[in-house]
Scaffold this active site. Sequence first.
Site, PDB file in Angstrom:
ATOM      1  N   ASP A 115       0.822  -1.208   0.000  1.00 29.13           N
ATOM      2  CA  ASP A 115       0.000   0.000   0.000  1.00 29.13           C
ATOM      3  C   ASP A 115       0.859   1.263   0.000  1.00 29.13           C
ATOM      4  O   ASP A 115       1.939   1.280   0.587  1.00 29.13           O
ATOM      5  CB  ASP A 115      -0.890  -0.022   1.257  1.00 29.13           C
ATOM      6  CG  ASP A 115      -2.077   0.907   1.123  1.00 29.13           C
ATOM      7  OD1 ASP A 115      -2.300   1.448   0.022  1.00 29.13           O
ATOM      8  OD2 ASP A 115      -2.782   1.106   2.131  1.00 29.13           O
ATOM      9  N   GLY A 116       0.325   2.309  -0.639  1.00 28.21           N
ATOM     10  CA  GLY A 116       0.970   3.625  -0.553  1.00 28.21           C
ATOM     11  C   GLY A 116       1.630   4.103  -1.836  1.00 28.21           C
ATOM     12  O   GLY A 116       2.278   5.154  -1.836  1.00 28.21           O
ATOM     13  N   ASN A 117       1.437   3.376  -2.934  1.00 28.23           N
ATOM     14  CA  ASN A 117       2.064   3.800  -4.197  1.00 28.23           C
ATOM     15  C   ASN A 117       1.548   5.169  -4.643  1.00 28.23           C
ATOM     16  O   ASN A 117       2.317   6.025  -5.084  1.00 28.23           O
ATOM     17  CB  ASN A 117       1.763   2.790  -5.317  1.00 28.23           C
ATOM     18  CG  ASN A 117       2.407   1.453  -5.066  1.00 28.23           C
ATOM     19  OD1 ASN A 117       3.293   1.338  -4.231  1.00 28.23           O
ATOM     20  ND2 ASN A 117       1.955   0.430  -5.785  1.00 28.23           N
ATOM     21  N   GLY A 118       0.227   5.345  -4.529  1.00 30.76           N
ATOM     22  CA  GLY A 118      -0.389   6.607  -4.969  1.00 30.76           C
ATOM     23  C   GLY A 118       0.136   7.774  -4.147  1.00 30.76           C
ATOM     24  O   GLY A 118       0.544   8.811  -4.701  1.00 30.76           O
ATOM     25  N   HIS A 166       3.072   3.237  -8.812  1.00 31.61           N
ATOM     26  CA  HIS A 166       3.002   1.794  -9.083  1.00 31.61           C
ATOM     27  C   HIS A 166       4.276   1.321  -9.783  1.00 31.61           C
ATOM     28  O   HIS A 166       4.803   0.249  -9.499  1.00 31.61           O
ATOM     29  CB  HIS A 166       1.779   1.468  -9.943  1.00 31.61           C
ATOM     30  CG  HIS A 166       0.476   1.816  -9.275  1.00 31.61           C
ATOM     31  ND1 HIS A 166       0.196   1.462  -7.977  1.00 31.61           N
ATOM     32  CD2 HIS A 166      -0.608   2.509  -9.714  1.00 31.61           C
ATOM     33  CE1 HIS A 166      -1.009   1.913  -7.656  1.00 31.61           C
ATOM     34  NE2 HIS A 166      -1.516   2.547  -8.681  1.00 31.61           N
ATOM     35  N   THR A 182     -10.561  -6.781  -6.157  1.00 29.60           N
ATOM     36  CA  THR A 182     -11.779  -6.620  -6.965  1.00 29.60           C
ATOM     37  C   THR A 182     -12.280  -5.176  -6.873  1.00 29.60           C
ATOM     38  O   THR A 182     -12.913  -4.674  -7.788  1.00 29.60           O
ATOM     39  CB  THR A 182     -12.892  -7.588  -6.497  1.00 29.60           C
ATOM     40  OG1 THR A 182     -13.002  -7.478  -5.078  1.00 29.60           O
ATOM     41  CG2 THR A 182     -12.582  -9.016  -6.848  1.00 29.60           C
ATOM     42  N   ASN A 203     -10.357  -2.587  -6.861  1.00 31.20           N
ATOM     43  CA  ASN A 203      -9.479  -1.698  -7.631  1.00 31.20           C
ATOM     44  C   ASN A 203     -10.028  -1.348  -9.024  1.00 31.20           C
ATOM     45  O   ASN A 203      -9.540  -0.417  -9.661  1.00 31.20           O
ATOM     46  CB  ASN A 203      -8.067  -2.290  -7.762  1.00 31.20           C
ATOM     47  CG  ASN A 203      -7.270  -2.244  -6.474  1.00 31.20           C
ATOM     48  OD1 ASN A 203      -6.385  -3.052  -6.245  1.00 31.20           O
ATOM     49  ND2 ASN A 203      -7.586  -1.289  -5.601  1.00 31.20           N
ATOM     50  N   TRP A 204     -11.060  -2.082  -9.489  1.00 37.15           N
ATOM     51  CA  TRP A 204     -11.670  -1.740 -10.787  1.00 37.15           C
ATOM     52  C   TRP A 204     -12.289  -0.350 -10.735  1.00 37.15           C
ATOM     53  O   TRP A 204     -12.540   0.270 -11.762  1.00 37.15           O
ATOM     54  CB  TRP A 204     -12.753  -2.749 -11.168  1.00 37.15           C
ATOM     55  CG  TRP A 204     -12.236  -4.124 -11.471  1.00 37.15           C
ATOM     56  CD1 TRP A 204     -12.454  -5.251 -10.740  1.00 37.15           C
ATOM     57  CD2 TRP A 204     -11.436  -4.535 -12.591  1.00 37.15           C
ATOM     58  NE1 TRP A 204     -11.830  -6.333 -11.316  1.00 37.15           N
ATOM     59  CE2 TRP A 204     -11.195  -5.920 -12.464  1.00 37.15           C
ATOM     60  CE3 TRP A 204     -10.881  -3.861 -13.687  1.00 37.15           C
ATOM     61  CZ2 TRP A 204     -10.442  -6.641 -13.384  1.00 37.15           C
ATOM     62  CZ3 TRP A 204     -10.136  -4.587 -14.610  1.00 37.15           C
ATOM     63  CH2 TRP A 204      -9.922  -5.955 -14.447  1.00 37.15           C
ATOM     64  N   ARG A 219     -10.975   2.281  -9.827  1.00 37.25           N
ATOM     65  CA  ARG A 219      -9.976   3.330 -10.087  1.00 37.25           C
ATOM     66  C   ARG A 219     -10.081   3.820 -11.537  1.00 37.25           C
ATOM     67  O   ARG A 219     -10.633   3.119 -12.386  1.00 37.25           O
ATOM     68  CB  ARG A 219      -8.578   2.783  -9.825  1.00 37.25           C
ATOM     69  CG  ARG A 219      -8.438   2.456  -8.361  1.00 37.25           C
ATOM     70  CD  ARG A 219      -7.045   2.104  -7.984  1.00 37.25           C
ATOM     71  NE  ARG A 219      -7.002   1.912  -6.546  1.00 37.25           N
ATOM     72  CZ  ARG A 219      -5.942   2.103  -5.790  1.00 37.25           C
ATOM     73  NH1 ARG A 219      -4.819   2.470  -6.334  1.00 37.25           N
ATOM     74  NH2 ARG A 219      -6.003   1.906  -4.502  1.00 37.25           N
TER      75      ARG A 219
HETATM   76  C1  FPP Z   1      -1.818   0.158  -3.387  1.00 33.03           C
HETATM   77  O1  FPP Z   1      -1.339   1.472  -3.455  1.00 33.03           O
HETATM   78  C2  FPP Z   1      -1.231  -0.646  -4.447  1.00 33.03           C
HETATM   79  C3  FPP Z   1      -1.943  -1.224  -5.453  1.00 33.03           C
HETATM   80  C4  FPP Z   1      -3.395  -1.102  -5.595  1.00 33.03           C
HETATM   81  C5  FPP Z   1      -1.281  -1.984  -6.510  1.00 33.03           C
HETATM   82  C6  FPP Z   1       0.036  -2.643  -6.179  1.00 33.03           C
HETATM   83  C7  FPP Z   1       0.669  -3.038  -7.445  1.00 33.03           C
HETATM   84  C8  FPP Z   1       1.986  -2.999  -7.713  1.00 33.03           C
HETATM   85  C9  FPP Z   1       3.035  -2.654  -6.739  1.00 33.03           C
HETATM   86  C10 FPP Z   1       2.476  -3.313  -9.089  1.00 33.03           C
HETATM   87  C11 FPP Z   1       2.035  -4.627  -9.694  1.00 33.03           C
HETATM   88  C12 FPP Z   1       2.339  -5.810  -8.871  1.00 33.03           C
HETATM   89  C13 FPP Z   1       3.046  -6.910  -9.216  1.00 33.03           C
HETATM   90  C14 FPP Z   1       3.090  -8.070  -8.307  1.00 33.03           C
HETATM   91  C15 FPP Z   1       3.786  -7.029 -10.448  1.00 33.03           C
HETATM   92  P1  FPP Z   1      -2.384   2.643  -3.642  1.00 33.03           P
HETATM   93  O2  FPP Z   1      -2.425   3.035  -5.066  1.00 33.03           O
HETATM   94  O3  FPP Z   1      -3.707   2.251  -3.065  1.00 33.03           O
HETATM   95  O4  FPP Z   1      -1.720   3.770  -2.788  1.00 33.03           O
HETATM   96  P2  FPP Z   1      -2.457   4.927  -1.997  1.00 33.03           P
HETATM   97  O5  FPP Z   1      -3.199   4.276  -0.863  1.00 33.03           O
HETATM   98  O6  FPP Z   1      -1.321   5.774  -1.545  1.00 33.03           O
HETATM   99  O7  FPP Z   1      -3.367   5.617  -2.957  1.00 33.03           O
END
Ligand code: FPP
Length: 268
Positions: free
Chosen positions: A35-38, A52, A81, A83-84, A86
Site C-alpha cells: 500500500d501507498g504507491n499513490g 506503481h 476486486t 481496484n476496478w 480506479r
Molecule cells: C496500493 O497502493 C497498491 C496497489 C493497488 C497496486 C500494487 C501493485 C503494484 C506494486 C504493481 C504490480 C504488482 C506486481 C506483483 C507485479 P495505492 O495506489 O492504493 O496507494 P495509496 O493508498 O497511496 O493511494
Amino acid sequence: MQEPDAIAAPGSGERQLLDRIDPERLPRHVAFIMDGNGRWAEARNMRRVEGHRAGIKTVRQTVETCARLGLEAVTLYAFSTENWKRPRHEVLTLMGLLKDYISTDLETFRTHDLRLQPIGRVAGLDATVRRALRWAVEATADNRGMVVQVALNYSGRQELTDLVREVAEAAAGGRLEPSSIDESWISAHLATAGTPDPDLMIRTSGEQRISNFLLWQLAYAEIYFCPVLWPDFSTAHLLEALLEFQLRERRFGGLPSLAGGEDTDGVA
Ligand code: FPP
C-alpha cells in the site's frame, strides 16, 4: 537460507539486522499488502501510476530477498476486486506493469527456482493478461523453490463465496457429502491449496486494515504494519519485520509457553 553475503553486504545496516535473525525461525510464508504507491507519487507531484511503477522495484527486491532467505511462499496483493473502481488509465497501467513484470522477471524466477501462482478471479482479467499469466505459470510450473502467489482481481470474501457456491452445487448434485467438509477440506479447495497459510502479513503505508485479503488464510498470521509507503519499503524494513515476527510468541489459541516454570504474558 543462502549465504548472508548474498542477502546483505558485510558491514551494512541490513547485515546487522540479518545477523540478529534466527534462520531456523523464519516465517514459511509472508503475505504483503503493498500500500501507498499513490501517496508516494502524489508527494512527489507525480502521477499515481508512477508510484506503481516505483512499486515494481520494491516487488523485485522483496521477492528476491525472500527467495534468498529461503521462504516457502510470498503472496502479493496486486489488484483487488475493488481496484476496478480506479480511473481506467490507472487500471490499464497496473495491468501493463503486471505483464512487464511477468516477462522481464521470468529470468529471476528461473534463477531462484520460483513458481508463479495467480490467485483471484483471473477469468475476469483482460485476455492479454491471462495469456501472459498462463505462459508464466506453465514456464515455472516445475520450479520447486519459493511460490510467488500474486493476488489479482482478488477478494477474500469473493474467494469464500465462490467456494460456498461450488460446495452447494456439488452437495445438491450428490457429488459431495456435507459431513466430509472440515477445515482442511476448505483449505484444500481454495486457490491457495498446497501453500502453507501466511505466518506473517505485512502492510505498508501505515494503514491498519486487512482489506479483504486472504480472510481464511490469515486466521493465525502475525500482522505487521509498517509506516513507510510501498515504494520506500526496503530490505531493511523487511528484515525489521522478520525480527519483530521472531519476538512474538504464536499461541494459536493455546496457553503461553512456560518460561522457567512461570507463566509469561506470552510476549518475549
Ligand atoms: C496500493 O497502493 C497498491 C496497489 C493497488 C497496486 C500494487 C501493485 C503494484 C506494486 C504493481 C504490480 C504488482 C506486481 C506483483 C507485479 P495505492 O495506489 O492504493 O496507494 P495509496 O493508498 O497511496 O493511494
